[in-house]
Design a protein around this motif. Structure first.
Motif, PDB file in Angstrom:
ATOM      1  N   ASP A  70      34.716  40.219  39.686  1.00 58.74           N
ATOM      2  CA  ASP A  70      33.842  40.948  40.608  1.00 58.74           C
ATOM      3  C   ASP A  70      32.451  40.317  40.634  1.00 58.74           C
ATOM      4  O   ASP A  70      31.847  40.150  41.706  1.00 58.74           O
ATOM      5  CB  ASP A  70      33.739  42.419  40.191  1.00 58.74           C
TER       6      ASP A  70
ATOM      7  N   ARG B 124      37.712  29.037  42.175  1.00 57.90           N
ATOM      8  CA  ARG B 124      38.818  29.633  41.425  1.00 57.90           C
ATOM      9  C   ARG B 124      39.428  28.587  40.490  1.00 57.90           C
ATOM     10  O   ARG B 124      39.535  27.417  40.842  1.00 57.90           O
ATOM     11  CB  ARG B 124      39.879  30.169  42.374  1.00 57.90           C
TER      12      ARG B 124
ATOM     13  N   GLU C 110      29.137  34.553  44.628  1.00 54.76           N
ATOM     14  CA  GLU C 110      29.550  33.603  45.661  1.00 54.76           C
ATOM     15  C   GLU C 110      29.113  34.085  47.040  1.00 54.76           C
ATOM     16  O   GLU C 110      28.652  33.301  47.874  1.00 54.76           O
ATOM     17  CB  GLU C 110      31.071  33.416  45.613  1.00 54.76           C
TER      18      GLU C 110
ATOM     19  N   GLU D 111      31.619  37.212  39.887  1.00 53.54           N
ATOM     20  CA  GLU D 111      31.669  35.900  40.530  1.00 53.54           C
ATOM     21  C   GLU D 111      31.801  36.028  42.045  1.00 53.54           C
ATOM     22  O   GLU D 111      31.206  35.247  42.795  1.00 53.54           O
ATOM     23  CB  GLU D 111      32.842  35.092  39.969  1.00 53.54           C
ATOM     24  N   SER D 112      32.557  37.025  42.498  1.00 63.12           N
ATOM     25  CA  SER D 112      32.724  37.238  43.938  1.00 63.12           C
ATOM     26  C   SER D 112      31.395  37.605  44.589  1.00 63.12           C
ATOM     27  O   SER D 112      31.049  37.108  45.668  1.00 63.12           O
ATOM     28  CB  SER D 112      33.753  38.343  44.197  1.00 63.12           C
TER      29      SER D 112
ATOM     30  N   LEU E  18      38.563  35.174  41.391  1.00 60.34           N
ATOM     31  CA  LEU E  18      37.214  35.341  40.862  1.00 60.34           C
ATOM     32  C   LEU E  18      37.040  36.757  40.327  1.00 60.34           C
ATOM     33  O   LEU E  18      37.652  37.708  40.825  1.00 60.34           O
ATOM     34  CB  LEU E  18      36.176  35.080  41.956  1.00 60.34           C
TER      35      LEU E  18
END
Length: 353
Positions: free
Chosen positions: A280, A257, A286, A282-283, A278
């Motif tokens: 969507d 973040r 990850e 990036e989430s 983050l």
């Protein structure tokens, strides 16, 4: 302690210097005050390196212009002739944050005092459940000790992370379900989390193992009372990093973040969110970095690298979630290659048959 320098134009009556404002955390109060133009001094009984705050909070406060004074303890509020607070009298402490240094008292002139010392719950009506810290104790099932049928979770037990509260609530919900069904709450596992049960999955698929005679037998690889190549260790063991075969994984940087932390020249009137979440995408990216530690994700490494062809894919008629490979123990020579190339530490070599 905040010394107003002229930028705070509106002050509520309850916020005047003779009042002490309760219920806020020190960092939030300090950062809010400095954004409104106050010259802020944050006092702590502990040394700075032992303050009950995250390091980034301390660093952010300093960057924003908050002065942190450690190893001091309030003695009294100095009141002027008009009945208003004019200073805070403090005494210096030894580096242990507890022992006062005799003769070290001094006054800090100020316009506004803010008390932000710890966190506690509002236990009105629940006083008998509270402990000496203003919180509520709970056992391993998150039931209040001595209060059958009363369950708690989250910050009222111990202020911590959101994920901690979610995990506690999940266990508490399970405990409540058992309690409502008049079932024994039982003992929680050492590694207390919900984990996959292959036996239940086999039962769902109609592949439940036969009942064993519990007598010593040889050649059980062909028998249907044993579930081979599966040992649910998740209830009592966490797979350490050294058990992983990292050569299997391509390095993927962590999605962090972003922070928007102003410096002393930008802080005035800066009320943007400090931590940016983050997206969507990036989430999801990850989450995809998860290595499935201790679980089989059907990579075929053990099948490919076994020199004796002892490890094989389970026939489709016997396959279900969590049961992907099995071992022909008549061929296995115990070379440990399958365990060495297992990316997740799922294979744990034992004595076999």
């Amino acid at each position: 302690v905040a010394r107003r320098i002229g930028h705070i134009n509106q002050i509520a009556e309850k916020d005047r210097p003779e009042n002490i404002i309760m219920g806020h955390t020190a960092h939030d109060v300090a950062s809010s005050a400095v954004r409104q133009g106050a010259n802020v001094m944050l006092l702590s009984r502990s040394p700075i390196e032992q303050m009950p705050a995250a390091q980034h909070e301390i660093d952010d406060a300093k960057r924003e212009g908050v002065e942190i004074v450690s190893c001091v303890s309030p003695v009294e509020v100095v009141i002027g002739d008009d009945g208003r607070a004019t200073a805070l009298r403090v005494i210096k402490l030894e580096n242990d944050g507890k022992t006062p240094i005799e003769g070290s008292e001094y006054d800090i002139s100020c316009d506004l005092l803010v008390s932000a010392i710890g966190q506690g719950g509002n236990l009105d009506g629940f006083e008998e459940m509270g402990n000496e810290r203003g919180l509520i104790d709970a056992d391993a099932n998150y039931q209040v000790p001595g209060k059958e049928g009363h369950f708690v979770a989250g910050d009222i037990i111990r202020p911590h992370l959101l994920t901690t509260a979610i995990g506690q609530a999940s266990i508490a919900a399970e405990s409540i379900d058992h309690y409502m069904k008049h079932q024994d709450l039982g003992k929680r596992p050492k590694v207390d989390k919900h984990h996959f049960s292959l036996l239940k999955k086999l039962q769902e698929a109609g592949l439940e193992p036969e009942e064993s005679s519990h007598e010593s037998e040889w050649g059980t690889a062909e028998r249907n009372f044993a579930v081979h190549n599966f040992d649910d260790r998740s209830a009592h063991e966490i797979i350490p990093a050294e058990r992983l075969f990292l050569g299997h994984f391509q390095y993927t940087p962590r999605h962090k973040r972003q922070e928007d932390v102003p410096d002393t020249n930008e802080v005035l009137g800066h009320f943007n969110e400090r931590m940016k979440g983050l997206s969507d995408e990036e989430s999801i990216a990850e989450a995809n970095r998860c290595m499935s530690c201790g679980m089989c994700f059907e990579c075929d490494n053990c099948v490919i690298f076994c020199p004796m062809d002892a490890v094989y894919r389970v026939p489709k008629s016997e396959k279900t979630m969590g049961r992907y490979v099995a071992t022909d123990y008549a061929k296995c020579i115990g070379c440990h290659i399958c365990a060495d190339v297992c990316p997740t530490g799922y294979i744990d070599m034992a004595m076999g048959e």
